[in-house]
Motif scaffolding. Structure first.
Motif, PDB file in Angstrom:
ATOM      1  N   SER A  56       6.542  50.050 -64.992  1.00 43.48           N
ATOM      2  CA  SER A  56       5.963  49.269 -64.025  1.00 43.48           C
ATOM      3  C   SER A  56       6.660  48.445 -63.173  1.00 43.48           C
ATOM      4  O   SER A  56       6.450  48.511 -61.818  1.00 43.48           O
ATOM      5  CB  SER A  56       4.517  48.349 -64.694  1.00 43.48           C
ATOM      6  OG  SER A  56       4.003  49.323 -65.465  1.00 43.48           O
ATOM      7  N   CYS A  60       7.117  48.412 -59.073  1.00 41.99           N
ATOM      8  CA  CYS A  60       7.122  47.123 -58.155  1.00 41.99           C
ATOM      9  C   CYS A  60       8.075  46.987 -57.029  1.00 41.99           C
ATOM     10  O   CYS A  60       7.972  46.724 -56.141  1.00 41.99           O
ATOM     11  CB  CYS A  60       6.706  45.805 -58.896  1.00 41.99           C
ATOM     12  SG  CYS A  60       5.092  45.888 -59.901  1.00 41.99           S
ATOM     13  N   GLU A  61       9.445  47.050 -57.769  1.00 39.19           N
ATOM     14  CA  GLU A  61      10.723  47.030 -57.165  1.00 39.19           C
ATOM     15  C   GLU A  61      10.662  47.689 -56.009  1.00 39.19           C
ATOM     16  O   GLU A  61      11.297  47.584 -54.973  1.00 39.19           O
ATOM     17  CB  GLU A  61      11.825  46.666 -58.035  1.00 39.19           C
ATOM     18  CG  GLU A  61      13.182  46.648 -57.494  1.00 39.19           C
ATOM     19  CD  GLU A  61      13.495  45.212 -56.868  1.00 39.19           C
ATOM     20  OE1 GLU A  61      13.847  44.970 -55.889  1.00 39.19           O
ATOM     21  OE2 GLU A  61      12.795  44.282 -57.741  1.00 39.19           O
ATOM     22  N   ARG A  64       8.184  47.448 -53.026  1.00 37.95           N
ATOM     23  CA  ARG A  64       8.501  45.946 -52.372  1.00 37.95           C
ATOM     24  C   ARG A  64       9.483  46.205 -51.289  1.00 37.95           C
ATOM     25  O   ARG A  64       9.099  45.646 -50.258  1.00 37.95           O
ATOM     26  CB  ARG A  64       9.246  45.065 -53.517  1.00 37.95           C
ATOM     27  CG  ARG A  64       9.297  43.553 -52.802  1.00 37.95           C
ATOM     28  CD  ARG A  64      10.019  42.557 -53.821  1.00 37.95           C
ATOM     29  NE  ARG A  64      11.248  42.967 -54.087  1.00 37.95           N
ATOM     30  CZ  ARG A  64      12.456  42.815 -53.653  1.00 37.95           C
ATOM     31  NH1 ARG A  64      12.072  42.028 -52.515  1.00 37.95           N
ATOM     32  NH2 ARG A  64      13.466  43.247 -54.246  1.00 37.95           N
ATOM     33  N   SER A  71       0.549  46.051 -51.765  1.00 35.61           N
ATOM     34  CA  SER A  71       0.544  45.272 -52.814  1.00 35.61           C
ATOM     35  C   SER A  71       0.584  45.939 -54.249  1.00 35.61           C
ATOM     36  O   SER A  71      -0.053  47.076 -54.367  1.00 35.61           O
ATOM     37  CB  SER A  71      -0.510  44.212 -52.972  1.00 35.61           C
ATOM     38  OG  SER A  71      -0.735  43.439 -51.848  1.00 35.61           O
ATOM     39  N   THR A  72       0.877  45.522 -55.194  1.00 37.84           N
ATOM     40  CA  THR A  72       1.030  46.163 -56.791  1.00 37.84           C
ATOM     41  C   THR A  72       0.595  45.276 -57.782  1.00 37.84           C
ATOM     42  O   THR A  72       0.777  43.928 -57.607  1.00 37.84           O
ATOM     43  CB  THR A  72       2.533  46.432 -57.041  1.00 37.84           C
ATOM     44  OG1 THR A  72       3.427  45.318 -57.076  1.00 37.84           O
ATOM     45  CG2 THR A  72       3.081  47.593 -56.435  1.00 37.84           C
ATOM     46  N   ALA A  87       7.435  40.654 -63.512  1.00 42.45           N
ATOM     47  CA  ALA A  87       6.717  41.490 -62.589  1.00 42.45           C
ATOM     48  C   ALA A  87       6.667  40.566 -61.321  1.00 42.45           C
ATOM     49  O   ALA A  87       6.819  41.158 -59.998  1.00 42.45           O
ATOM     50  CB  ALA A  87       5.191  41.596 -63.119  1.00 42.45           C
ATOM     51  N   ALA A  92       5.370  42.143 -57.756  1.00 44.21           N
ATOM     52  CA  ALA A  92       3.947  42.277 -58.051  1.00 44.21           C
ATOM     53  C   ALA A  92       3.188  41.279 -57.529  1.00 44.21           C
ATOM     54  O   ALA A  92       3.606  40.071 -57.579  1.00 44.21           O
ATOM     55  CB  ALA A  92       3.928  42.487 -59.668  1.00 44.21           C
TER      56      ALA A  92
END
Length: 396
Positions: A56, A60-61, A64, A71-72, A87, A92
């Motif tokens: 996860s 997110c990384e 980004r 958005s995460t 996160a 995130a």
């Protein structure tokens, strides 16, 4: 729209229940990447609790930097400080408990507000394609082709596909897939002027392989109450959020089917190699010509195409004036899969029907379509007036 990522179908179903109509679910990060590569209007990704914390955070990384307008949100079973810190550092937007519907809804709203601020309210136009699977004669395997084709087009969740059962008197899509719908097209009767994405979404039943199904009414006497206008409005509403709408039609040129054909981009004609069926299909082709239905976008499937019957593909092409796009031989395995409620393309990806239908999906998609159970793919309207005029000409 929001996209949920989780390998557990039940978790996906639960999270989608708290999200706006049109939200989508995929089973893995690989499928998410394939989905995002062809959908420019997504604003948030929800990473489900079955995904590991490490996967996860890495996702997110990656998002980004590669998709900064998306958005995460992490939906977790346990909220601890170390995870929250990692996160947020990875980009995130929110971390919520996976059972907290209110917190998830607030996080989704914040993500949408951010999306509008970064990109503006006007997104790219959503493109979709309607594919009608038709035969003028029953018993030729039309529903089997429609079900397996719809599953092939989902590309294991990387495309959003809806299968509409428009055999309003004797539709078999739900039972073929062992689905038990609580709603069907019947609940939309009388709502022609009020239909929207949220209303139609509530009528759909989700199959475990990321396919949504709009079931036929449970009783044949409902058929007459489904108006042509309702059929048109449903298909056009589905176009707003689905990439492909596959319509399994009734074996007749009734008003509902003709309306669906008015909305169709591609037609898949299914026939068997017997003279009565070929005669009826030839009449259907002539009718399509007269009504200007998908003139350059017709695809012929020969089902139960066995050499022993004395009619081969060349003869069929000569009779119908169409090129054969797919041939499927008789097989007990197809009937067994239907009886078991598990479509062949899922239960036996190497079956000759699975191969033929996947190739047909490639043709219809106009690109390399993914496969059910085969190697993963690379990550790398018509106006109301026009439709009304055509129906008026038919009745004359």
């Amino acid at each position: 729209m929001p996209v949920v990522v989780d390998p557990d179908p039940m978790v996906v179903e639960t999270l989608l229940a708290s999200m706006p109509a049109g939200s989508h679910g995929v089973e893995s990060v690989d499928r998410l990447n394939a989905w995002l590569s062809s959908h420019s209007d997504e604003y948030v990704v929800v990473l489900g609790p079955t995904l590991t914390d490490e996967e996860s955070v890495l996702t997110c990384e990656a998002l980004r930097t590669t998709a900064p307008t998306i958005s995460t949100i992490l939906a977790r079973e346990h909220l601890d400080g170390d995870l929250l810190g990692a996160a947020m550092k990875a980009g995130a937007r929110d971390v919520v408990h996976h059972t907290d519907s209110a917190a998830l809804a607030e996080a989704l709203n914040r993500a949408f507000e951010l999306f509008l601020a970064l990109r503006g309210p006007s997104g790219a136009m959503h493109m979709s394609k309607v594919i009608a699977v038709f035969s003028p004669k029953g018993g030729v395997g039309k529903t089997t082709i429609a079900v397996n084709l719809a599953l092939a087009l989902t590309e294991k969740g990387a495309r959003r596909v809806c299968l509409v059962d428009l055999d309003l008197a004797f539709g078999d899509v739900a039972i073929t897939m062992q689905l038990f719908p609580t709603h069907s097209i019947e609940q939309a009767i009388g709502s022609e002027d009020a239909l929207d994405v949220e209303m139609v979404d509530q009528l759909l039943t989700r199959h475990q392989d990321s396919l949504m199904v709009l079931a036929a009414p449970p009783h044949p006497d409902t058929r007459e109450r489904v108006t042509p206008l309702l059929v048109s409005r449903i298909i056009r509403t589905l176009r707003e959020t689905f990439d492909y709408i596959v319509v399994d039609t009734a074996p007749a040129f009734d008003e509902q089917v003709l309306t669906a054909l008015d909305e169709t981009d591609e037609v898949v004609l299914v026939t068997t190699l017997d003279v009565p069926t070929l005669k009826n299909v030839k009449v259907a082709v002539e009718t399509f010509d007269a009504l200007h239905i998908a003139r350059d976008n017709r695809h012929l499937v020969l089902n139960r195409a066995d050499d022993e019957v004395g009619i081969n593909a060349d003869k069929v092409e000569g009779i119908l004036g169409m090129t054969v796009d797919a041939q499927i031989s008789s097989s007990l395995g197809i009937a067994a899969a239907t009886n078991a409620g598990s479509p062949v393309i899922v239960s036996d990806p190497d079956h000759q029907l699975s191969t033929a239908v996947r190739q047909l999906a490639v043709t219809l998609a106009g690109e390399l379509a993914g496969t059910m159970g085969a190697p993963e793919p690379s990550n790398n309207p018509q106006s109301d007036a026009d439709a009304k005029n055509r129906r008026t000409r038919r009745r004359k």
